[in-house]
Design a protein around this motif. Structure first.
Motif, PDB file in Angstrom:
ATOM      1  N   GLU A  66       2.699 -33.682  28.793  1.00 24.30           N
ATOM      2  CA  GLU A  66       3.803 -34.164  29.623  1.00 24.30           C
ATOM      3  C   GLU A  66       3.434 -33.872  31.068  1.00 24.30           C
ATOM      4  O   GLU A  66       2.968 -32.775  31.396  1.00 24.30           O
ATOM      5  CB  GLU A  66       5.086 -33.447  29.249  1.00 24.30           C
ATOM      6  N   GLU A  78      -5.824 -42.904  25.281  1.00 25.58           N
ATOM      7  CA  GLU A  78      -5.546 -43.170  23.870  1.00 25.58           C
ATOM      8  C   GLU A  78      -6.024 -41.973  23.054  1.00 25.58           C
ATOM      9  O   GLU A  78      -7.226 -41.660  23.048  1.00 25.58           O
ATOM     10  CB  GLU A  78      -6.269 -44.442  23.420  1.00 25.58           C
ATOM     11  N   GLU A  96      -2.854 -43.217  19.265  1.00 26.47           N
ATOM     12  CA  GLU A  96      -1.686 -43.617  20.053  1.00 26.47           C
ATOM     13  C   GLU A  96      -2.114 -43.964  21.473  1.00 26.47           C
ATOM     14  O   GLU A  96      -2.704 -43.136  22.168  1.00 26.47           O
ATOM     15  CB  GLU A  96      -0.647 -42.503  20.088  1.00 26.47           C
ATOM     16  N   ARG A  97      -1.807 -45.179  21.894  1.00 22.58           N
ATOM     17  CA  ARG A  97      -2.141 -45.601  23.249  1.00 22.58           C
ATOM     18  C   ARG A  97      -1.010 -45.198  24.177  1.00 22.58           C
ATOM     19  O   ARG A  97       0.097 -45.705  24.099  1.00 22.58           O
ATOM     20  CB  ARG A  97      -2.380 -47.105  23.317  1.00 22.58           C
ATOM     21  N   LEU A  98      -1.295 -44.251  25.066  1.00 19.36           N
ATOM     22  CA  LEU A  98      -0.288 -43.701  25.972  1.00 19.36           C
ATOM     23  C   LEU A  98      -0.237 -44.442  27.294  1.00 19.36           C
ATOM     24  O   LEU A  98       0.766 -44.359  28.010  1.00 19.36           O
ATOM     25  CB  LEU A  98      -0.560 -42.211  26.196  1.00 19.36           C
ATOM     26  N   SER A  99      -1.292 -45.138  27.646  1.00 20.01           N
ATOM     27  CA  SER A  99      -1.315 -45.962  28.851  1.00 20.01           C
ATOM     28  C   SER A  99      -2.388 -47.027  28.683  1.00 20.01           C
ATOM     29  O   SER A  99      -3.307 -46.880  27.877  1.00 20.01           O
ATOM     30  CB  SER A  99      -1.581 -45.117  30.105  1.00 20.01           C
ATOM     31  N   SER A 120      -1.572 -35.372  33.873  1.00 22.60           N
ATOM     32  CA  SER A 120      -1.016 -35.927  32.629  1.00 22.60           C
ATOM     33  C   SER A 120      -2.012 -35.852  31.468  1.00 22.60           C
ATOM     34  O   SER A 120      -1.684 -36.251  30.352  1.00 22.60           O
ATOM     35  CB  SER A 120      -0.577 -37.383  32.842  1.00 22.60           C
ATOM     36  N   SER A 121      -3.205 -35.365  31.733  1.00 19.36           N
ATOM     37  CA  SER A 121      -4.202 -35.167  30.673  1.00 19.36           C
ATOM     38  C   SER A 121      -5.260 -34.212  31.188  1.00 19.36           C
ATOM     39  O   SER A 121      -5.419 -34.027  32.399  1.00 19.36           O
ATOM     40  CB  SER A 121      -4.843 -36.497  30.250  1.00 19.36           C
ATOM     41  N   PRO A 145      -3.632 -35.031  26.019  1.00 18.24           N
ATOM     42  CA  PRO A 145      -2.532 -35.530  26.856  1.00 18.24           C
ATOM     43  C   PRO A 145      -1.433 -34.489  26.936  1.00 18.24           C
ATOM     44  O   PRO A 145      -1.218 -33.722  25.992  1.00 18.24           O
ATOM     45  CB  PRO A 145      -2.054 -36.771  26.094  1.00 18.24           C
ATOM     46  N   SER A 151       3.154 -40.386  35.338  1.00 22.12           N
ATOM     47  CA  SER A 151       2.551 -40.919  34.125  1.00 22.12           C
ATOM     48  C   SER A 151       1.077 -41.227  34.359  1.00 22.12           C
ATOM     49  O   SER A 151       0.653 -41.448  35.500  1.00 22.12           O
ATOM     50  CB  SER A 151       3.286 -42.186  33.675  1.00 22.12           C
TER      51      SER A 151
END
Length: 234
Positions: A52, A85, A89-92, A228-229, A50, A79
């Motif tokens: 920014e 994930e 950590e679940r980012l979305s 974003s990834s 992931p 975003s």
């Protein structure tokens, strides 16, 4: 605009096949559309990274991946808009999809799995990093129908060959930045034609202006869309 750059290639006519010196990069040009496939060496590992949200140009310049890397999951404005994930950590969140559309890539150590969206309840019991995308293009060496979306665009995909090697694929229109390359169905059919080895599965990733593919010897980046990834294979 960030023009695509392909090193050490010679393409002529409406259709051409070009092999890199290490025979892990295949490319076919049909009219204006160029289809590229990179096959990582046996034993390579995949990471979901992931970042920014940023443009393709910035990401390529700052990438920490030393091998093969390409656009990751879908980005909506600034975003990620499908499940992402990483490191617990679940980012979305998981995006709701109709019927059996798409899947979730699950990566843990040397294990790489593709879980269909219809099987999403199994994700609760699965550890590892996760990336949702859509649609699934190929399953068991056949086009995963129906792929009836008629929209045209630059395409990127990640997949696994039957022998365990990881592949990254891309289609782009040399004359336009991301709107008219190919449909998902045409993309799937062409990749099956290019690759002699059988494909276990192939998952479509974010395309359009966000599509890019970089290998140790090649870089294809037609435009500067938001990312974003990304997928890294080393």
């Amino acid at each position: 605009m960030f023009l695509y750059c392909i090193l050490a290639l010679a393409i002529s006519g409406n259709s051409a096949l070009v092999w890199a010196s290490d025979e892990t990069f295949h490319q076919v040009k049909v009219d204006r559309v160029t289809y590229s496939v990179a096959i990582a060496p046996t034993g390579s590992r995949m990471r979901i990274i992931p970042v920014e949200t940023q443009g393709v140009v910035t990401l390529i310049r700052s990438s920490v991946c030393s091998g093969y890397f390409a656009t990751g999951g879908f980005t909506d404005e600034m975003s990620p808009n499908t499940l992402l994930e990483v490191n617990g950590e679940r980012l979305s969140k998981l995006q709701k999809r109709a019927h059996n559309d798409g899947g979730v890539l699950v990566v843990e150590d040397e294990s790489i799995q593709l879980l269909r969206y219809a099987e999403r309840r199994k994700l609760r019991r699965m550890s590892g990093d996760k990336l949702q995308s859509h649609p699934i293009l190929v399953m068991d060496n056949a086009v995963d129908k129906p792929l009836n979306d008629k929209r045209m665009g630059n395409r990127v995909a990640v997949g696994l060959l039957k022998d365990g090697r990881i592949i990254l694929a891309m289609a782009h229109d040399e004359e336009r930045q991301g709107t008219t390359a190919t449909t998902t169905g045409q993309f799937a059919e062409k990749i099956l034609e290019i690759i002699d080895d059988e494909i276990s599965w192939l998952l479509n990733l974010d395309g359009g202006a966000s599509a890019f593919l970089v290998t140790p010897n090649y870089m294809i980046a037609p435009s500067n869309g938001l990312v974003s990834s990304y997928i890294c294979v080393e």
